[in-house]
Design an enzyme around this catalytic site. Sequence first.
Site, PDB file in Angstrom:
ATOM      1  N   ASP A  56     -31.119  83.713  11.570  1.00  0.00           N
ATOM      2  CA  ASP A  56     -31.489  82.412  11.052  1.00  0.00           C
ATOM      3  C   ASP A  56     -31.329  81.330  12.121  1.00  0.00           C
ATOM      4  O   ASP A  56     -30.652  81.524  13.143  1.00  0.00           O
ATOM      5  CB  ASP A  56     -30.608  82.073   9.842  1.00  0.00           C
ATOM      6  CG  ASP A  56     -31.304  81.186   8.828  1.00  0.00           C
ATOM      7  OD1 ASP A  56     -32.327  80.557   9.190  1.00  0.00           O
ATOM      8  OD2 ASP A  56     -30.828  81.107   7.676  1.00  0.00           O
ATOM      9  N   ASP A 116     -37.968  79.120   2.484  1.00  0.00           N
ATOM     10  CA  ASP A 116     -36.825  79.123   1.577  1.00  0.00           C
ATOM     11  C   ASP A 116     -37.253  78.826   0.146  1.00  0.00           C
ATOM     12  O   ASP A 116     -36.457  78.967  -0.787  1.00  0.00           O
ATOM     13  CB  ASP A 116     -35.798  78.078   2.018  1.00  0.00           C
ATOM     14  CG  ASP A 116     -34.991  78.523   3.225  1.00  0.00           C
ATOM     15  OD1 ASP A 116     -35.002  79.725   3.548  1.00  0.00           O
ATOM     16  OD2 ASP A 116     -34.338  77.664   3.846  1.00  0.00           O
TER      17      ASP A 116
END
Length: 702
Positions: free
Chosen positions: A452, A522
Amino acid sequence: MSVKGYENEIYALQTRHTSYIIRVGEDRIPENVYWGKRIDRIEDFAGEASPAPVNMQAPHCLREECASFGGMRFKESSMKVCFADGVRDFRIGRVYVETEENRLELVLEDECYPFRVRLCYEVFEEEDVIKKWRIVENTGEAPVVLERIFSAQFGLPGTGYESLNYNGRWGMEFQAVSEKITSGKKVYESFHGLTAHGNNPVFIVHKGLEEPFRENQGEVWFGSLEYSGNFKTIVEAVDAGFLNIVIGINDTDFAWTLKSGESFEAPAVYAGYTDGGLEDMSHRMHRFCRRHLMPSGLADKPLPVLYNSWYSTAFDVKCEEQIALAEKAARLGVELFVVDDGWFVGREHDRAGLGDWYVDRKKFPQGLKPLTEAVRGLGMRFGLWIEPEMVNPESRLYRLHPDWIYRYQTREVLMGRNQYILDMSRQEVLEYLAECLDTLLSENDISYIKWDMNRYASEMASGGLPAEEWKSLWHRHSLGVQWLINTLREKHPEVEFEACAAGGGRVDYGAMRRFDEYWPSDNTDPLDRLFIQENYSHLYPVKYMRAWLTDDFGMDGRKIPLSFAMHSAMCGSLGIGTDLNRTSEEKREEIKGYVETYKRIRNTVQLGELYRLRSLKNSDIQCVQYVGDGQSAVFVFLDHERYGDPLQSITLRGLKEDSLYRFVLDDREIVKSGAYLMQAGIGLRLCGDYDSRLLILEEINA
């Protein structure tokens, strides 16, 4: 041969269906004189004069392969250099040409300075793709500063073009926008330190049609940059009557000094042409990616069904509780169990711990081994979340090395998401991360890493470089990330790596070269995801699109049926993120059934050809079809019924006309020919809000 030359003047890059023709005339300037459907007789292009409006002077009016700043050209250039004496243009003195079966190299030497540019081309004939990149070399003693070094330049004759790219932000990635380019220029770029969530490092140019542009019709010219850092694409309507396209590393706050004997290689662009619309563009690039860009270990294998623990436990990660969660996930048919954020030292919240990539012994007294063994015993593989480019001020790493971040010494360091960015231009930083993560992977049975990056770059200044070189840091950061992932992949080729950057902030061909999948957003709202996934699929393969089922969709607060949500997630590489600790047994059984169905069609969805049949952007329904070997999967979505008309009709694509296909619709088994399904179509009823259907067609013998 896919590369042919004619009388040292014309060079043809030939794919199965297209031609890209370059001419080097008496002025020694390489120009693109044709890019379109294949023309075999290349001598037809000899002696043709470049069209130029009255009173226009070359080279401004040429569709150049490498326009350098200055020199009677006033369009956007793809290169700008500054020699030691302050001269800021490049003028070609000599041209050398080297050809192989599928490669071409044009070597351009300056007429005065010891400096040359290598324009490199490679033809992928079967995939109808051309690779373009360039290498610049300082062959003299004095330094040369590169102020702009794009990867490629393209020119299209005439007017009437539209340019398609993406607009967006976090949670709203891949919002396609197509705009007419009638004057001036359109710039798509990122200077966030990575690809980011807005524009994408691609160009998609199509010829404006009298009727709306459709999926399987129209001319399209396209290209994608193999780069994960700051990029810039410029699409410009030149007043000489053509379209000028340049693409490459962003020149905003960029400078790179070439010392004596040094060279700089710009990242590659993969480009193509089709007259079959966006559909054919997608098919060509999806195939090309699988054959030539994806890491070879997993390129031809479907990805496993994944479960991620984030929505169940967040930072509150404990060994026994994770084992209990893994047991629930295994009963769903999950194949890969992933512990997200919260497993490492000091990570009780997002204000601490980043940089200290060591297992928290308070949460895992015996390390990860009891958990990984339990997961393996349940028939699943094990994975972890990391964010290696970041550090929290509250961490052991930052206390020991506060100089290992980007910062100006006279300024307070700006905070983003409670974290700083590590200086990835410093080899000692890279070696620390490589050692930590190598140890983690070597000492534990880990099959998957979610990589990430949750904040953009800023304050690009480094204690490891003199101030005059700080403009090179944006690119050096990207090179550092490449070095780290390449190092880990070389040592652990069996590990599956996912690229995530606060969602879809690192979706590009540079990441595809090094990662096995993307996290596109997301935003897990099933309806929003249909729009994101549709536009994502223009140039990026379905297999690389992780799509999850979650409880809290996070963005819109919609209440969407499980069937619609599961079907939306099943359109990509399926993941589950629901809180299984709060999910009823009845719902878990229902999810299990969908997982079983997904496994039945997984190869077709992830590795088959995609057809975007209908879109909610301009239709009452969304319909997407996948065609594989002997099977087709068709997903149909209705967001809400309109005017009491539940009947929908869809015509399929990609089937064999003479074959018969069996499928079940409304509990009835139906057999139809491919010709019927593609011409007459299927009628089905969807009603109310958030209704959906999945049709699985199996090819049978006549």
